[in-house]
Each structure stands twice: as C-alpha cells, then as structure tokens.
Design a protein around this motif. Structure first.
Motif, mmCIF file in Angstrom:
data_model
loop_
_atom_site.group_PDB
_atom_site.id
_atom_site.type_symbol
_atom_site.label_atom_id
_atom_site.label_comp_id
_atom_site.label_asym_id
_atom_site.label_seq_id
_atom_site.Cartn_x
_atom_site.Cartn_y
_atom_site.Cartn_z
ATOM 1 N N GLU A 266 0.832 -1.201 0.000
ATOM 2 C CA GLU A 266 0.000 0.000 0.000
ATOM 3 C C GLU A 266 0.869 1.254 0.000
ATOM 4 O O GLU A 266 1.928 1.295 0.625
ATOM 5 C CB GLU A 266 -0.911 0.013 1.229
ATOM 6 C CG GLU A 266 -1.904 -1.132 1.308
ATOM 7 C CD GLU A 266 -3.000 -1.030 0.266
ATOM 8 O OE1 GLU A 266 -3.115 0.039 -0.389
ATOM 9 O OE2 GLU A 266 -3.737 -2.020 0.099
ATOM 10 N N ASP A 267 0.405 2.280 -0.726
ATOM 11 C CA ASP A 267 1.077 3.572 -0.667
ATOM 12 C C ASP A 267 0.863 4.195 0.713
ATOM 13 O O ASP A 267 -0.165 3.955 1.372
ATOM 14 C CB ASP A 267 0.527 4.506 -1.746
ATOM 15 C CG ASP A 267 0.864 4.026 -3.153
ATOM 16 O OD1 ASP A 267 1.781 3.194 -3.289
ATOM 17 O OD2 ASP A 267 0.205 4.484 -4.106
ATOM 18 N N GLU A 268 1.826 5.015 1.124
ATOM 19 C CA GLU A 268 1.785 5.561 2.477
ATOM 20 C C GLU A 268 2.469 6.913 2.506
ATOM 21 O O GLU A 268 3.393 7.173 1.733
ATOM 22 C CB GLU A 268 2.490 4.588 3.427
ATOM 23 C CG GLU A 268 2.438 4.941 4.889
ATOM 24 C CD GLU A 268 3.083 3.874 5.759
ATOM 25 O OE1 GLU A 268 4.156 4.174 6.344
ATOM 26 O OE2 GLU A 268 2.535 2.752 5.839
ATOM 27 N N GLU A 299 -1.669 5.015 5.634
ATOM 28 C CA GLU A 299 -1.791 4.410 4.321
ATOM 29 C C GLU A 299 -2.812 5.188 3.495
ATOM 30 O O GLU A 299 -3.797 5.716 4.031
ATOM 31 C CB GLU A 299 -2.224 2.948 4.436
ATOM 32 C CG GLU A 299 -1.179 2.048 5.058
ATOM 33 C CD GLU A 299 -1.592 0.587 5.073
ATOM 34 O OE1 GLU A 299 -2.792 0.311 4.816
ATOM 35 O OE2 GLU A 299 -0.738 -0.276 5.334
ATOM 36 N N VAL A 301 -5.384 4.687 1.741
ATOM 37 C CA VAL A 301 -6.596 3.929 1.435
ATOM 38 C C VAL A 301 -7.738 4.544 2.225
ATOM 39 O O VAL A 301 -7.526 5.243 3.223
ATOM 40 C CB VAL A 301 -6.438 2.433 1.792
ATOM 41 C CG1 VAL A 301 -5.360 1.789 0.926
ATOM 42 C CG2 VAL A 301 -6.114 2.255 3.272
ATOM 43 N N SER A 302 -8.922 4.294 1.777
ATOM 44 C CA SER A 302 -10.093 4.890 2.405
ATOM 45 C C SER A 302 -10.214 4.455 3.863
ATOM 46 O O SER A 302 -10.010 3.292 4.207
ATOM 47 C CB SER A 302 -11.348 4.476 1.634
ATOM 48 O OG SER A 302 -12.513 4.990 2.236
ATOM 49 N N ALA A 304 -8.391 4.842 6.379
ATOM 50 C CA ALA A 304 -7.186 4.383 7.086
ATOM 51 C C ALA A 304 -6.936 5.248 8.316
ATOM 52 O O ALA A 304 -7.174 6.464 8.305
ATOM 53 C CB ALA A 304 -5.989 4.419 6.157
#
Length: 361
Positions: A266-268, A299, A301-302, A304
């Motif tokens: 995951e992008d962070e 992260e 992502v939704s 997070a």
C-alpha cells in the motif's frame, strides 16, 4: 603550564600591543597560527614549519566546512589531544580569550570561498528514524529488536558517501532473524535493499536552518513469506529540514511518501519530527544528546487510521574524537496500536571522514 602553552602565551603577549583594544581575527591568525598553517591557510612547507606532521588545508572546503565552530574552538583552546589529535597542535587557552579565538575562526572561515558547502553546525545528532538534512560520509549499523511474538532481530548496515558540496548517496542492506510462521525455529534472511540520494537544497547559517530533498528506491530482495521484505518495488521521496535553536538545541523534521511501483504494498505518507539538545561533560568533554521523535504515518486507502509512535532516545559520543557514536531508544506505539508492540532500537555510527574506527579513542 605546559611548554607549548607557555610559548603560545609568550608569542601572543609580545604581539598584543599591535592590536590592543580591538579584536582583529586576521592579525591574530598571522601572529598565532600562520607559522604552521601559512598566511594563506594552506599550511607552510615542512622545511619552514620544522616538523613532519601534515597540517590541514583550510582552503579545502570539503575539510573546512564539516565541523562546527565549537569543535574548532575546543582544539584551539585545549590543543590537539582534546580531540585525540597530535600534541603538535598546542593549547592557546592561556594566551587567547574566547572572543579572540572566535575572531580567528572567523578569519579561517574565509579561506573556503565556496559557499555551497553546508556548515558543520547543521550536522546535528542523527535521529533513529528521521532523515537528516546534512549530507554525510559515514557508516551506520542499525539494530531493531521486536518485543512481539516474532522476536525479530534486524541489523541494517547503511553506507553514506558525499559527492560535491551538496550531494550524498546511500546504500542500505538489512539482514535479520525472526521466528518462522511456516515451521518451527527461526529463519535468517536479507531484507529489501535501498539505494538513495540526498541533495542539500538550501542552508542559511544566520537564520539557523537548512533544507534538503532526496529519495530512495527500495528493491524487493527480501522474502515476503518470512516477513523480510514487502514484495514490492517502492519509491520513497522525502524532504528534510533542520532548525538550530539556542543552547545547542535543535528541531528536525521529515515529510516522506512510500509509493509502490510494482507489487501489492500500500502507498503511504508519513511525517517525522524531533526535538533534542546536546550537552557536554565540562566545557569540552563527551557529548550527550537526549532526543524525542514523533512518527506519524497513514496508508493512502479509504478510512485508514493514522499510526503514531514516540521514540525517546539518547545519543552519546563513545570516543575522544567524537566520530564514533551510539544512540539507544525505544519505539512506543501511542495511536492505532493494533497488534504493534514496542521496539528497542539503536545504532552505532562511524563518521569515517574524521578517521578510522579505532582512531581517536
């Protein structure tokens, strides 16, 4: 009084009437330093100075820019042995006031005419996680001890090499041991290798701050199944900032991203910040630097959560030259802990530009 101190004092007392009532760094340098170091700062020939020991070239910015005034002051005031250098550098503490020593340093600083080199004042103590803004020549051995069921022990060797006034390359090689989830016992493995570059974009000594940009390419060389790697190729750009504060205190910050270009990681994004201060034993002794880091990451992502850790730590100079350093701390999760446990983290740092590992003790 040591003989060399007496000679230095006698020379300065004889010269004092020529500039009584004022502090002229150039004249003081000529009277106290030029006999060995030369009027141009390049060092006088061996036949003129009368001894074989090599003297530094103050016009060489790669050498002259690295150390802060406080370290130069210590060597001038106490002589070479205060930093484990040769006794041929005498003590001038009985001959010069602090004001006069700093006036001489002001003149010595003029010999390096390339202002692209960041001054050593920005080379503040290295945190355990936050990237510094100052480019360096050093090797660092990082050690992380997990306190969860993995009982992981990760050793990461970091090699950093400066290129020119502002650039620095970096190589990170992690190796570790952790309890296996697939079979009984423990596994050994190499982690994800990293290649990095840093560029000192801006520095201003009068305002006490410096700013750098950089990035790392992380290669998936570690075994993901045994948690030695992420299984992804990642790019990690960052910006680093340092602000000097009164009383040898400092603030360091870093903003960075981790973006997968292959694989499933995951992008962070993350923010790291630190405040610390350096204390010395006596006026010129061992340096101790307590620091506290705040680490925050999320992260991309939704929904997070933001993970937040605190890292209290203490760096100490191990040897007289102060180019071998130890830093020990504890990484403590304080928000979005989930299953994360505290980690014991430390490093051993060798600033090899200042000498061999066994030098200066």
């Amino acid at each position: 009084m040591p003989y060399k101190s007496f000679v230095a004092l006698l020379c300065l007392l004889l010269a004092r009437p020529a500039f009584a009532g004022q502090v002229d760094g150039a004249k003081l340098y000529e009277q106290a330093c030029a006999a060995c170091h030369g009027s141009d700062g390049r060092g006088r020939p061996v036949e003129d100075r009368g001894f074989e020991l090599e003297v530094p070239d103050f016009t060489d910015c790669e050498f002259a820019s690295r150390e802060p005034d406080s370290d130069w002051h210590a060597v001038i005031h106490e002589g070479g042995p205060v930093r484990a250098f040769d006794r041929m550098m005498p003590t001038f503490g009985d001959a010069l006031t602090d004001e006069e020593i700093y006036a001489i340093l002001g003149h010595i600083r003029t010999f390096c005419t390339n202002k692209n080199w960041p001054r050593g004042e920005f080379n503040v103590p290295k945190p355990l996680f936050t990237e510094k803004a100052f480019p360096e020549d050093e090797t660092v051995f990082n050690l992380t001890l997990d306190t969860d069921d993995s009982k992981a022990v990760i050793i990461e060797t970091v090699y950093e090499k400066r290129f020119g006034p502002r650039g620095m390359t970096e190589l990170k090689v992690p190796f570790g041991r952790r309890e296996s989830e697939r079979n009984d016992g423990a596994n050994l493995g190499v982690g994800d290798l990293s290649l990095g570059y840093k560029y000192a974009l801006y520095h201003n000594l009068e305002r006490g701050h410096a700013f750098s940009i950089g990035g790392e390419a992380v290669l998936p060389t570690g075994d993901k199944k045994d948690a030695f790697g992420s299984g992804s190729t990642k790019l990690e750009p960052y910006a680093a900032f340092v602000q000097l504060l009164p009383g040898d205190a400092f603030i360091q910050t870093q903003a960075l991203g981790e973006f997968a270009v292959s694989g499933t990681a995951e992008d962070e994004v993350a923010i790291r910040a630190l405040i610390g201060r350096t204390f010395t034993e006596g006026e010129f002794g061992r340096a101790w630097s307590p620091m506290v880091e705040l680490l925050a990451s999320r992260e991309l992502v939704s929904r997070a959560d933001i993970a937040v850790d605190l890292v209290p730590q203490m760096q100490v100079a191990l040897n007289t030259r102060q180019h071998v350093l130890l830093n020990v701390g504890v990484r403590v999760p304080v928000a979005n802990r989930q299953d994360r446990k505290s980690q014991i983290v430390l490093y051993l740092l060798w600033d090899w530009f200042d000498g061999g590992f066994l030098d200066g003790w």
